[in-house]
Design an enzyme around this catalytic site. Sequence first.
Site, short mmCIF file in Angstrom:
data_model
loop_
_atom_site.label_atom_id
_atom_site.label_comp_id
_atom_site.label_asym_id
_atom_site.label_seq_id
_atom_site.Cartn_x
_atom_site.Cartn_y
_atom_site.Cartn_z
N GLY A 9 -50.84 15.10 -94.42
CA GLY A 9 -49.50 14.62 -94.08
C GLY A 9 -48.58 14.71 -95.29
N GLY A 12 -44.56 14.70 -95.12
CA GLY A 12 -43.82 13.52 -94.63
C GLY A 12 -43.10 12.76 -95.73
N GLN A 13 -42.46 11.63 -95.33
CA GLN A 13 -41.62 10.88 -96.28
C GLN A 13 -42.43 10.41 -97.49
OE1 GLN A 13 -40.51 6.88 -95.13
NE2 GLN A 13 -38.73 6.83 -96.47
N ASP A 35 -50.72 19.76 -94.29
CA ASP A 35 -50.05 19.19 -93.12
C ASP A 35 -50.34 20.07 -91.91
OD1 ASP A 35 -47.31 17.00 -93.33
OD2 ASP A 35 -48.16 17.71 -91.43
N ILE A 36 -49.87 19.64 -90.75
CA ILE A 36 -50.16 20.38 -89.51
C ILE A 36 -49.29 21.63 -89.39
CG2 ILE A 36 -48.49 19.02 -88.14
CD1 ILE A 36 -51.88 20.15 -86.77
N TYR A 143 -47.66 1.72 -82.58
CA TYR A 143 -47.84 1.97 -84.03
C TYR A 143 -48.52 0.77 -84.69
CZ TYR A 143 -46.29 2.63 -88.90
OH TYR A 143 -46.23 2.76 -90.27
N LYS A 147 -52.27 0.40 -86.45
CA LYS A 147 -52.44 -0.04 -87.84
C LYS A 147 -53.36 -1.28 -87.90
CE LYS A 147 -50.13 3.17 -89.85
NZ LYS A 147 -50.87 4.20 -90.65
N ILE A 173 -39.67 1.79 -96.10
CA ILE A 173 -39.55 2.49 -97.38
C ILE A 173 -38.31 3.35 -97.41
CG2 ILE A 173 -40.65 4.21 -98.88
CD1 ILE A 173 -43.31 2.98 -98.08
C1 VAH Z 1 -41.44 2.32 -89.23
N1 VAH Z 1 -41.06 3.03 -91.53
O1 VAH Z 1 -40.29 1.92 -89.21
C2 VAH Z 1 -42.10 2.56 -90.59
C3 VAH Z 1 -42.69 1.28 -91.17
C4 VAH Z 1 -42.52 -1.19 -91.44
C5 VAH Z 1 -42.02 0.02 -90.72
O2 VAH Z 1 -44.05 1.22 -90.95
O3 VAH Z 1 -42.07 2.57 -88.22
#
Ligand code: VAH
Length: 318
Positions: A9, A12-13, A35-36, A143, A147, A173
């Site tokens: 990855g 990515g950012q 990366d892909i 998401y 996690k 971030i």
């Molecule tokens: C999001 N930038 O917004 C990510 C982050 C805390 C949020 O994991 O999905």
Amino acid sequence: MNPKILIIGACGQIGSELTYKLRSLYGDKNVIASDISYTNLDIVNSGIFEIVDAQDYESVKVCVEKYRIDTVYLMAAMLSATGEKYPMQAWDLNMNSLFHVLNLAKAKFIKKVFWPSSIAIFGSTTPKDNTPQYTIVEPSTVYGITKQTGERWCEYYHKKYAVDVRSLRYPGIISWKTLPGGGTTDYAVDIYHKAVTEKKYECFLKEDTELPMMFMDDAIKATVDIMSSDKADIKIRSSYNLSAISFTPKDVAQSIKAFIPDFEITYKPDSRQEIADSWPKSIDDSQARQDWNWKHKFSLEDITKEMLMQLNEKYKES
Ligand code: VAH
């Protein structure tokens, strides 16, 4: 002896900036970016780059064996807002990739793993202010569920198979090198681009939506610090709370106006407001500060100054 690192990855950012930093620390030859697809040509053309499908065990294993990799940073993931549009793809990408890397470590193909968690694991039943390391964890986004589940598996693989996997619960971030990528906190990236290019921004969150945030340089420092700490200092093997500052869209707009007085912000909350409302306002990361001496550096004013300076340069050149 320098580590032999694979970043999955890397386009990515966070992955892209981690690539530059790790190359500067350990040498270009010891850092393989992957990366892909070729979505970030700066990364593809600035060092060793491989196409790796994080959801394909053989694809990862072939790259690990080709370069004798001993450390993997797994940065590939589908973020919160995009994950709500494609829930099963988010589950598959975020979970299959983690299992492949953990199983490579269990089978001793690699020695060390970094895997990013997020404050998205917390939900609306979590205490919102100064959220503790151990508390109620009921995420309401796909998401966040990936996690939370991923943290449980990291801790399981460490306890059961002695896998040296280390993890951080990143806040939102902020960085200037890559464009926003499907995150709810990405308003805090987009606002600076729009401030420089249009002097106005329509924010998809309400003005008083306070969220934990961090400048990219602090996030990269925390990642390098936890990975270079002694094993004995890493007492949490699910994922560490990590924090720097918290602010609202109104706070960011005011900090921008100090540099661009005629900058204007309007607010048009969308579906991402519900996601943001389920997350904490601030995070207690005292365990990270205690265990491996973490401390952040960038204030909101520092971030705004750096973002506007860098983006002015970037858009002047384009
Ligand atoms: C999001 N930038 O917004 C990510 C982050 C805390 C949020 O994991 O999905």
